[in-house]
Design a protein around this motif. Structure first.
Motif, PDB file in Angstrom:
ATOM      1  N   GLN A  72       0.866  -1.174   0.000  1.00 23.78           N
ATOM      2  CA  GLN A  72       0.000   0.000   0.000  1.00 23.78           C
ATOM      3  C   GLN A  72       0.903   1.224   0.000  1.00 23.78           C
ATOM      4  O   GLN A  72       1.596   1.505   0.978  1.00 23.78           O
ATOM      5  N   TYR A  73       0.877   1.962  -1.116  1.00 25.27           N
ATOM      6  CA  TYR A  73       1.838   3.051  -1.316  1.00 25.27           C
ATOM      7  C   TYR A  73       1.145   4.397  -1.235  1.00 25.27           C
ATOM      8  O   TYR A  73       0.066   4.584  -1.788  1.00 25.27           O
ATOM      9  N   GLU A  74       1.748   5.326  -0.494  1.00 22.72           N
ATOM     10  CA  GLU A  74       1.164   6.660  -0.366  1.00 22.72           C
ATOM     11  C   GLU A  74       1.995   7.656  -1.133  1.00 22.72           C
ATOM     12  O   GLU A  74       3.222   7.653  -1.044  1.00 22.72           O
ATOM     13  N   ASN A  75       1.338   8.545  -1.852  1.00 22.36           N
ATOM     14  CA  ASN A  75       2.061   9.644  -2.476  1.00 22.36           C
ATOM     15  C   ASN A  75       1.167  10.869  -2.498  1.00 22.36           C
ATOM     16  O   ASN A  75       0.106  10.849  -3.131  1.00 22.36           O
ATOM     17  N   GLU A  76       1.564  11.924  -1.810  1.00 21.47           N
ATOM     18  CA  GLU A  76       0.808  13.180  -1.802  1.00 21.47           C
ATOM     19  C   GLU A  76      -0.666  12.932  -1.495  1.00 21.47           C
ATOM     20  O   GLU A  76      -1.554  13.419  -2.196  1.00 21.47           O
ATOM     21  N   GLY A  77      -0.911  12.135  -0.465  1.00 24.60           N
ATOM     22  CA  GLY A  77      -2.280  11.937  -0.024  1.00 24.60           C
ATOM     23  C   GLY A  77      -3.046  10.853  -0.757  1.00 24.60           C
ATOM     24  O   GLY A  77      -4.107  10.418  -0.319  1.00 24.60           O
ATOM     25  N   GLU A  78      -2.508  10.392  -1.898  1.00 23.30           N
ATOM     26  CA  GLU A  78      -3.213   9.326  -2.622  1.00 23.30           C
ATOM     27  C   GLU A  78      -2.666   7.973  -2.229  1.00 23.30           C
ATOM     28  O   GLU A  78      -1.469   7.822  -2.004  1.00 23.30           O
ATOM     29  N   THR A  79      -3.569   6.987  -2.212  1.00 23.32           N
ATOM     30  CA  THR A  79      -3.142   5.627  -1.877  1.00 23.32           C
ATOM     31  C   THR A  79      -3.161   4.759  -3.125  1.00 23.32           C
ATOM     32  O   THR A  79      -4.075   4.839  -3.930  1.00 23.32           O
ATOM     33  N   PHE A  80      -2.139   3.944  -3.271  1.00 22.81           N
ATOM     34  CA  PHE A  80      -2.080   2.997  -4.382  1.00 22.81           C
ATOM     35  C   PHE A  80      -1.888   1.597  -3.828  1.00 22.81           C
ATOM     36  O   PHE A  80      -1.248   1.414  -2.810  1.00 22.81           O
ATOM     37  N   TYR A  81      -2.460   0.612  -4.512  1.00 25.42           N
ATOM     38  CA  TYR A  81      -2.312  -0.768  -4.089  1.00 25.42           C
ATOM     39  C   TYR A  81      -1.488  -1.505  -5.142  1.00 25.42           C
ATOM     40  O   TYR A  81      -1.899  -1.597  -6.295  1.00 25.42           O
ATOM     41  N   ILE A  82      -0.331  -2.007  -4.728  1.00 24.93           N
ATOM     42  CA  ILE A  82       0.542  -2.684  -5.684  1.00 24.93           C
ATOM     43  C   ILE A  82       0.469  -4.187  -5.458  1.00 24.93           C
ATOM     44  O   ILE A  82       0.746  -4.678  -4.359  1.00 24.93           O
ATOM     45  N   LEU A  83       0.083  -4.920  -6.521  1.00 25.76           N
ATOM     46  CA  LEU A  83      -0.029  -6.382  -6.440  1.00 25.76           C
ATOM     47  C   LEU A  83       1.118  -7.022  -7.203  1.00 25.76           C
ATOM     48  O   LEU A  83       1.656  -6.437  -8.136  1.00 25.76           O
ATOM     49  N   SER A  84       1.478  -8.241  -6.802  1.00 22.28           N
ATOM     50  CA  SER A  84       2.516  -8.977  -7.523  1.00 22.28           C
ATOM     51  C   SER A  84       1.888 -10.168  -8.228  1.00 22.28           C
ATOM     52  O   SER A  84       1.096 -10.891  -7.625  1.00 22.28           O
ATOM     53  N   VAL A  85       2.253 -10.341  -9.502  1.00 21.84           N
ATOM     54  CA  VAL A  85       1.707 -11.475 -10.255  1.00 21.84           C
ATOM     55  C   VAL A  85       2.845 -12.233 -10.921  1.00 21.84           C
ATOM     56  O   VAL A  85       3.925 -11.676 -11.128  1.00 21.84           O
ATOM     57  N   ARG A  86       2.582 -13.486 -11.235  1.00 18.59           N
ATOM     58  CA  ARG A  86       3.619 -14.303 -11.849  1.00 18.59           C
ATOM     59  C   ARG A  86       2.964 -15.252 -12.843  1.00 18.59           C
ATOM     60  O   ARG A  86       1.902 -15.807 -12.557  1.00 18.59           O
ATOM     61  N   GLY A  87       3.587 -15.440 -14.002  1.00 18.85           N
ATOM     62  CA  GLY A  87       2.989 -16.313 -15.006  1.00 18.85           C
ATOM     63  C   GLY A  87       4.052 -16.898 -15.913  1.00 18.85           C
ATOM     64  O   GLY A  87       5.232 -16.905 -15.590  1.00 18.85           O
ATOM     65  N   ASN A  88       3.615 -17.394 -17.060  1.00 18.47           N
ATOM     66  CA  ASN A  88       4.533 -18.034 -18.003  1.00 18.47           C
ATOM     67  C   ASN A  88       4.593 -17.284 -19.313  1.00 18.47           C
ATOM     68  O   ASN A  88       3.574 -16.950 -19.893  1.00 18.47           O
ATOM     69  N   GLY A  89       5.814 -17.030 -19.778  1.00 20.94           N
ATOM     70  CA  GLY A  89       5.998 -16.415 -21.085  1.00 20.94           C
ATOM     71  C   GLY A  89       6.212 -17.511 -22.109  1.00 20.94           C
ATOM     72  O   GLY A  89       5.744 -18.632 -21.961  1.00 20.94           O
ATOM     73  N   LEU A  90       6.984 -17.194 -23.130  1.00 23.12           N
ATOM     74  CA  LEU A  90       7.227 -18.177 -24.174  1.00 23.12           C
ATOM     75  C   LEU A  90       8.246 -19.220 -23.730  1.00 23.12           C
ATOM     76  O   LEU A  90       8.020 -20.420 -23.817  1.00 23.12           O
ATOM     77  N   TRP A  91       9.388 -18.749 -23.203  1.00 23.17           N
ATOM     78  CA  TRP A  91      10.461 -19.675 -22.878  1.00 23.17           C
ATOM     79  C   TRP A  91      10.487 -20.051 -21.404  1.00 23.17           C
ATOM     80  O   TRP A  91      10.862 -21.145 -21.037  1.00 23.17           O
ATOM     81  N   ASP A  92      10.134 -19.115 -20.571  1.00 24.65           N
ATOM     82  CA  ASP A  92      10.244 -19.365 -19.127  1.00 24.65           C
ATOM     83  C   ASP A  92       9.266 -18.445 -18.403  1.00 24.65           C
ATOM     84  O   ASP A  92       8.392 -17.850 -19.025  1.00 24.65           O
TER      85      ASP A  92
END
Lengths: 236, 240
Positions: free
Chosen positions: B104-124
């Motif tokens: 949960q990131y704050e900047n100048e009064g605004e809140t942002f929610y940062i999520l982490s995702v993981r998946g598969n590309g072409l090779w790896d």
């Protein structure tokens, strides 16, 4: 009374002519990539940017130099049946040290080079010099030979990297503190193709970003080198 | 004999360098999280997460990022630091055992929610961080990374800032229903829920689409709850 006086041990100079030759030969006449054609795999993989190429060149130079040194120091004690294994242990040891040093000093470059640092162990230049030189020569000269070959490899790497990066990305030394942005389509670059009169047509050459380009560039370099270097004409 | 010497030296060097190496790794990962809010770093015009010094990354993280760990049911889990979660390992666990990081990131009064995702590309594998604005619908930014995609093609998800930049302003919910963002080959058709594909990198781009859909879905229990809460708040405010 011993009539046979002990032969005065010939003191080899630290940097005599023969020693200098060990360092300069691999730059041109006996270049590991263009003449001996060793170590080309990593040359293709890491040269898309100059900064990783420089780091890789330094890593290979250090590994080749010190593994030649250690192998040469141990050469009289290694039984010939296990010499390859012993050489492998020495090289793997040094590469692991290099990997840990990179993680310590510059983590982003470690992530960028990822597998290729480990692949230095399989780099033909390293094993090639160990077998061809270090097993039969004295430690100091082996060290110089290893360093020389590493520097020759590095020179080619940097040259290929410069061409690939300038024409493939329009920058030089991207990712390092001394990054130069030459030509591109935003105002961050020195030559901005969106408003330039002379260079408005220029777009980054995407082929340069792929390893195939390195193959072409090295091929052209071998061609040029063989045409101009008289010692290399007709050398198979 | 030699192997003993070698092993001892290597262990010694490892002991000496390990703590700094782990610190470096933590800074690298934090920088990738902050890269998802490149436009809202508050560090000046055009300054991105990659331009920040290591200490600055740590400073921003310590002062402006609240680390929350969730499980797949949407509940907050105590005792596990979000920055320490290894998404690669989590991917192998069963759904019930997985934990997810939320920053949960704050900047100048605004809140942002940062999520982490993981998946598969072409090779790896490929992975990324997606930042949502306080309405938990609009994407504020994204950053991607990969293990072995082709330079100039799949690797553009990381190397070309235009690609993650395209995600800014896209939405993931349509009329209350989660639809995620699609990377469309040939160009985005619906500009609210789609971004342009990458020429020659269709498999990687499809991998990004699937990664976003599946990855953000894991957070849905928490996100839906948070959206409900903010709706209740705005209803209460309206009533007054």
């Amino acid at each position: 009374m011993a009539e046979v006086k002990a032969v005065e041990k010939v003191k080899e100079p630290l940097f005599g002519r023969a020693e200098k030759k060990l360092l300069t030969d691999p730059l041109n006449d006996n270049n590991p990539i263009t003449v001996q054609v060793l170590g080309v795999c990593s040359a293709l993989a890491v040269t898309s940017l100059v900064y990783p190429s420089v780091v890789m060149a330094i890593a290979v130079t250090l590994v080749t130099g010190f593994s030649s040194l250690f192998t040469s120091m141990l050469r009289t004690y290694i039984p010939s049946q296990v010499r390859m294994i012993v050489q492998l242990v020495i090289v793997a040891f040094l590469v692991t040290l290099v990997e840990m040093a990179l993680k310590y000093f510059n983590y982003p470059i470690y992530k960028q080079l990822s597998v290729y640092i480990g692949l230095i162990i399989t780099n033909c230049i390293v094993m090639g010099r160990l077998e061809a030189f270090a097993m039969a020569n004295k430690p100091w000269r082996s060290f110089l030979d290893g360093l020389g070959n590493g520097i020759g490899y590095g020179a080619i790497l940097v040259m290929v990297g410069v061409v690939r990066e300038i024409f493939g990305k329009g920058t030089l030394f991207a990712g390092s503190p001394i990054e130069l942005k030459f030509i591109g389509n935003t105002s961050a670059y020195m030559i901005n193709t969106t408003d330039s009169v002379l260079f408005g047509w220029y777009a980054n050459n995407n082929l340069m970003v792929l390893p195939a380009a390195a193959m072409f560039i090295i091929g052209i370099m071998i061609w040029i080198q063989r045409s101009y270097n008289t010692k290399l004409v007709d050398v198979s | 004999m030699m192997t003993v010497v070698v092993a001892l030296v290597l262990t010694g060097v490892r002991q000496g360098t390990e703590s700094k190496a782990l610190e470096n790794e933590a800074i690298f990962n934090k920088r990738a999280v902050l890269a998802a809010v490149n436009d809202y770093l508050g560090m000046g015009e055009g300054v991105t997460a990659n331009d920040l010094a290591d200490e600055k990354v740590l400073e921003i993280f310590d002062s402006r990022v609240k680390q929350i760990t969730l499980n797949t049911a949407g509940e907050v889990v105590e005792g596990v630091l979000a920055e320490k979660i290894d998404m690669a390992k989590e991917k192998k666990k069963d759904m019930a055992d997985r934990v997810l990081p939320l920053f949960q990131y704050e900047n100048e009064g605004e809140t942002f929610y940062i999520l982490s995702v993981r998946g598969n590309g072409l090779w790896d594998e490929i992975w990324g961080n997606i930042a949502l604005e306080s309405d938990i619908n609009t994407i504020a930014g994204a950053s991607f990374d990969h293990k072995g995609e082709t330079p100039g093609l799949g690797a553009e998800i990381k190397d070309n800032p235009t690609f993650p930049g395209n995600f800014s302003g896209k939405k993931i919910f349509r009329d209350g229903e989660f639809v995620s963002v699609v990377v469309r080959k040939g160009g985005a058709q619906d500009t609210t829920y789609e971004v342009d594909g990458i020429s020659g990198a269709t498999v990687t781009a499809d991998g990004v689409t699937k990664m976003l859909h599946d990855g953000i879905s894991l957070y849905l229990p928490y996100l839906n709850q948070a959206r409900q809460n903010s709706k209740m708040e705005s209803l209460l405010i309206d009533q007054h």
